[in-house]
Design an enzyme around this catalytic site. Structure first.
Site, PDB file in Angstrom:
ATOM      1  N   GLU A  31      50.246  75.040 -20.660  1.00  0.00           N
ATOM      2  CA  GLU A  31      49.797  75.460 -21.989  1.00  0.00           C
ATOM      3  C   GLU A  31      50.321  74.512 -23.064  1.00  0.00           C
ATOM      4  O   GLU A  31      49.589  74.127 -23.985  1.00  0.00           O
ATOM      5  CB  GLU A  31      50.256  76.895 -22.289  1.00  0.00           C
ATOM      6  CG  GLU A  31      49.580  77.968 -21.452  1.00  0.00           C
ATOM      7  CD  GLU A  31      50.124  78.039 -20.029  1.00  0.00           C
ATOM      8  OE1 GLU A  31      51.203  77.447 -19.770  1.00  0.00           O
ATOM      9  OE2 GLU A  31      49.462  78.667 -19.176  1.00  0.00           O
ATOM     10  N   GLU A  32      51.601  74.113 -22.939  1.00  0.00           N
ATOM     11  CA  GLU A  32      52.187  73.188 -23.914  1.00  0.00           C
ATOM     12  C   GLU A  32      51.481  71.834 -23.873  1.00  0.00           C
ATOM     13  O   GLU A  32      51.191  71.236 -24.920  1.00  0.00           O
ATOM     14  CB  GLU A  32      53.684  73.001 -23.637  1.00  0.00           C
ATOM     15  CG  GLU A  32      54.528  74.217 -23.983  1.00  0.00           C
ATOM     16  CD  GLU A  32      55.970  74.054 -23.530  1.00  0.00           C
ATOM     17  OE1 GLU A  32      56.866  74.473 -24.272  1.00  0.00           O
ATOM     18  OE2 GLU A  32      56.183  73.499 -22.421  1.00  0.00           O
ATOM     19  N   SER A  79      44.618  42.382   6.221  1.00  0.00           N
ATOM     20  CA  SER A  79      44.896  43.423   7.205  1.00  0.00           C
ATOM     21  C   SER A  79      46.232  43.082   7.860  1.00  0.00           C
ATOM     22  O   SER A  79      46.741  41.973   7.701  1.00  0.00           O
ATOM     23  CB  SER A  79      43.793  43.474   8.264  1.00  0.00           C
ATOM     24  OG  SER A  79      42.559  43.776   7.666  1.00  0.00           O
ATOM     25  N   LYS A 110      53.041  54.097   6.185  1.00  0.00           N
ATOM     26  CA  LYS A 110      51.673  53.583   6.051  1.00  0.00           C
ATOM     27  C   LYS A 110      50.775  54.774   5.741  1.00  0.00           C
ATOM     28  O   LYS A 110      50.471  55.578   6.619  1.00  0.00           O
ATOM     29  CB  LYS A 110      51.229  52.882   7.334  1.00  0.00           C
ATOM     30  CG  LYS A 110      49.892  52.168   7.215  1.00  0.00           C
ATOM     31  CD  LYS A 110      49.595  51.353   8.467  1.00  0.00           C
ATOM     32  CE  LYS A 110      48.325  50.538   8.300  1.00  0.00           C
ATOM     33  NZ  LYS A 110      47.136  51.383   8.153  1.00  0.00           N
ATOM     34  N   LYS A 304      52.362  51.366  14.500  1.00  0.00           N
ATOM     35  CA  LYS A 304      51.489  52.542  14.565  1.00  0.00           C
ATOM     36  C   LYS A 304      52.198  53.731  15.202  1.00  0.00           C
ATOM     37  O   LYS A 304      53.034  53.567  16.095  1.00  0.00           O
ATOM     38  CB  LYS A 304      50.223  52.216  15.357  1.00  0.00           C
ATOM     39  CG  LYS A 304      49.458  51.017  14.833  1.00  0.00           C
ATOM     40  CD  LYS A 304      48.885  51.251  13.444  1.00  0.00           C
ATOM     41  CE  LYS A 304      47.623  52.079  13.492  1.00  0.00           C
ATOM     42  NZ  LYS A 304      46.985  52.173  12.174  1.00  0.00           N
TER      43      LYS A 304
END
Length: 650
Positions: A31-32, A79, A110, A304
């Site tokens: 609200e502020e 990449s 990642k 990975k």
């Protein structure tokens, strides 16, 4: 509200937004914030000439776009090389240690989202571009401005590219999915697709509603003199960007492995989807010396995460015929969720693999998916069989056209060049992003055009009319005209795209570029000796190209006339002052390294990675490192871009 109060309000609003979106520590209630926001907005409407460029009201604005413009990155977005276990990580690190035994590393999560490149000039955000092909992306600046965690201005006047990942937190993704279902819209496949799709909305107001976050992971072109990547990232935090809390500086591979193990353990509870950990050499000087391979930087890798394994029901196995005629079995599964993605299909590779696994229709199977890899069945649960499961027989005839299949070792191929499936898949490849990149001509539209009898071969695309398109379901005036414009827009495309679009077996994007540079528009007129002499071309590639060009000579000539592709500017060796010369490139130049590699090689020069007495030239840019010093010591001629231009004009 007077001007001073307005300036204070903007400062307070930005501080509140930073605390809420970046620090996750709110300083004011909603609200502020809303009340002060609307007071500032009222002042701006009465005093439009006084609008502050960093005002939060400037994040959302502008009419929906017709489409996205292309945008070149100052430095290539690479990449990363993948490593999948500690042994591969160790091998990667040992290669670095041979050159730099005291290297340290920075480990970052990642994030599984959409990569974005932000360009700031004189402290202001001037452009945001998607990764694209790494050299050229799409300009999504209007959308990026709606993301609260992207500062519209930073306290750095020099030009800088700040790279990062646009993500949707898991909790917000679930809410978005529920909202789409309530609105009878298709749910997104996973948070990554949601982030990428949101970033490419033509209407920025839609992007603004999607709860996107930008998490920086690196820089492109930059002015920093510091010798540490870790310190550069700390500088970004001071500009108002989100800090990755898991970012860690490591001194050896055992410390790296401990950070990795921690991330793996937190994977399921992390608020954002992760698909691995990025490991970088921290020392910027070492990064410059290590350089790049054709595809990736040598100083970084993506470690990975292990594949997630799930149990799924194999409902049926269908046979797909690719553009080269290879028949591939595909498993249709009862949908199962893996890492936020609903999986309903998996590859079975070939019929030898089916026999080895003894997979049958109706089996319960173990399914894995790792990152972007296509889901794969690793074994059936034979003990759960009821006896109703059906083994798949090796086919003898094409499932699409019925012609007899040819067995080539583990592959089974349809030899019929008129097979509908082969034609459709060839057309899909012809229009794809890596080929002619015809916007709006995707798989579903090609299927629709093919089934309606409007296209049977490449050439038919250029004979389509608005009237024929308007007869199809889903086509209105604007959509039909946009497609026709996109098809006509391929005229004058790069020659390598044309070659790649032909779908020649064993000839991909890289080979197409080499053919384009070496032979230009005469690529299809070469003999075996000329082709086999190209770097990277083996016997199989040469034979495939020569046979395709022999059989399709007239068709290639016709397509060349239709599309009129542009070959790289070629100088014959006697015209080129650098033909046969050896070049080394170092430092930051005005364009990506690949631009200069292609320029030099097209003029008959050879580009090598290291300086030696045999080097003829060293082309250097800003922040050139030890290669420049070594070249001068060895007496190698060192030139900047301006001096190179003078040589080429001589």
């Amino acid at each position: 509200m007077n001007p001073d109060q307005y300036s204070q309000a903007i400062e307070r609003l930005n501080a509140w937004a930073h605390a809420y979106y970046v620090l996750d520590a709110p300083l004011a209630t909603d609200e502020e914030y809303d009340q002060l926001y609307h007071e500032a907005l009222a002042f701006e409407r009465q005093n439009p000439e006084r609008i502050h460029p960093a005002s939060p009201t400037q994040r959302i604005g502008g009419a929906p776009l017709e489409g996205f413009q292309k945008a070149s990155h100052l430095e290539r977005m690479w990449s990363l090389e993948d490593v999948f276990d500690f042994g591969e990580l160790k091998s990667w690190a040992e290669r670095l240690y041979k050159q730099f035994p005291h290297a340290t590393f920075v480990c970052d999560p990642k994030f599984d989202g959409a990569s974005l490149n932000l360009l700031y000039e004189e402290g202001r955000l001037v452009r945001a571009a998607t990764r694209g092909d790494g050299l050229i992306g799409e300009d999504v600046t209007q959308n990026a401005r709606t993301i609260p965690s992207i500062p519209l201005s930073i306290p750095l006047l020099e030009r800088i590219e700040i790279r990062g990942e646009v993500v949707i937190p898991k909790e917000d993704f679930e809410k978005l999915q529920e909202e789409r279902l309530r609105e009878n819209e298709s749910p997104f496949a996973n948070p990554r697709n949601a982030a990428a799709g949101s970033l490419r909305q033509l209407d920025p107001a839609i992007t603004a509603k999607r709860k996107l976050r930008f998490i920086p992971w690196g820089v492109g072109a930059h002015p920093f003199k510091t010798g540490s990547f870790f310190e550069i990232m700390k500088s970004l935090e001071s500009y108002g960007f989100i800090r990755s809390p898991e970012r860690t500086r490591c001194h050896n591979i055992h410390e790296i492995e401990r950070v990795y193990a921690l991330l793996v353990s937190e994977r399921s509870t992390h608020p954002v989807m992760l698909d691995g950990m990025v490991v970088r050499v921290d020392e910027i000087a070492y990064q410059r010396e290590l350089g790049y391979t054709i595809k990736a930087p040598r100083f970084a890798c993506a470690y990975k995460f292990p594949a997630i394994e799930k149990k799924a029901r194999l409902l049926s196995i269908t046979l797909q015929v690719g553009r080269s005629g290879v028949v591939t079995p595909v498993a249709n599964l009862e949908p199962v969720e893996i890492e936020g993605a609903m999986i309903s299909r998996a590859t079975l590779h070939n019929f030898d693999e089916i026999k080895r696994l003894d997979v049958r229709e109706g089996d319960w199977v173990s399914l894995i998916r790792s990152g972007d890899v296509i889901p794969k069945i690793i074994q059936p649960f034979a003990h759960l069989r009821s006896g109703e499961e059906k083994p798949l027989s090796r086919p003898t005839h094409c499932p699409e056209c019925g012609s007899e299949l040819l067995v080539e070792e583990v592959l089974i191929k349809c030899q019929n060049l008129s097979c509908p499936a082969r034609i459709k898949n060839s057309l899909i490849h012809f229009a794809s992003k890596k080929a002619l990149n015809i916007d709006g001509l995707g798989e579903k539209i090609i299927e629709q055009l093919f089934e309606a009898g409007l296209i049977k071969e490449f050439e038919d695309l250029f004979s389509l009319t608005k009237e024929s398109l308007l007869s199809l379901e889903g086509f209105k005036e604007k959509k039909a005209q946009n497609l026709l414009d996109a098809i006509q827009g391929v005229r004058g495309c790069d020659l390598w795209r044309f070659i790649n679009a032909l779908g020649i077996e064993h000839i991909g994007e890289g080979a197409a570029k080499k053919l384009s540079h070496a032979f230009g528009l005469a690529f299809h007129l070469q003999n075996h000796e000329a082709i086999i002499g190209l770097e990277g071309f083996g016997e199989e590639m040469a034979q495939s190209l020569l046979e395709f060009c022999r059989v399709n000579h007239e068709r290639i000539e016709h397509l060349l006339g239709l599309i009129e592709p542009l070959a790289p500017i070629q100088l014959t060796p006697q015209d080129s002052p650098i033909a046969g010369k050896s070049f080394v490139i170092t430092g930051t130049l005005s364009a990506p390294r690949e631009h200069f590699v292609e320029l030099l090689t097209s003029l008959g020069a050879k580009v090598v990675s290291s300086v030696s007495k045999k080097s003829d030239f060293l082309l250097y840019g800003e922040s050139a490192g030890s290669k420049l010093e070594k070249a001068r010591e060895l007496g190698v001629r060192c030139v900047n871009e301006e001096e190179l231009g003078e040589i080429l004009e001589s």
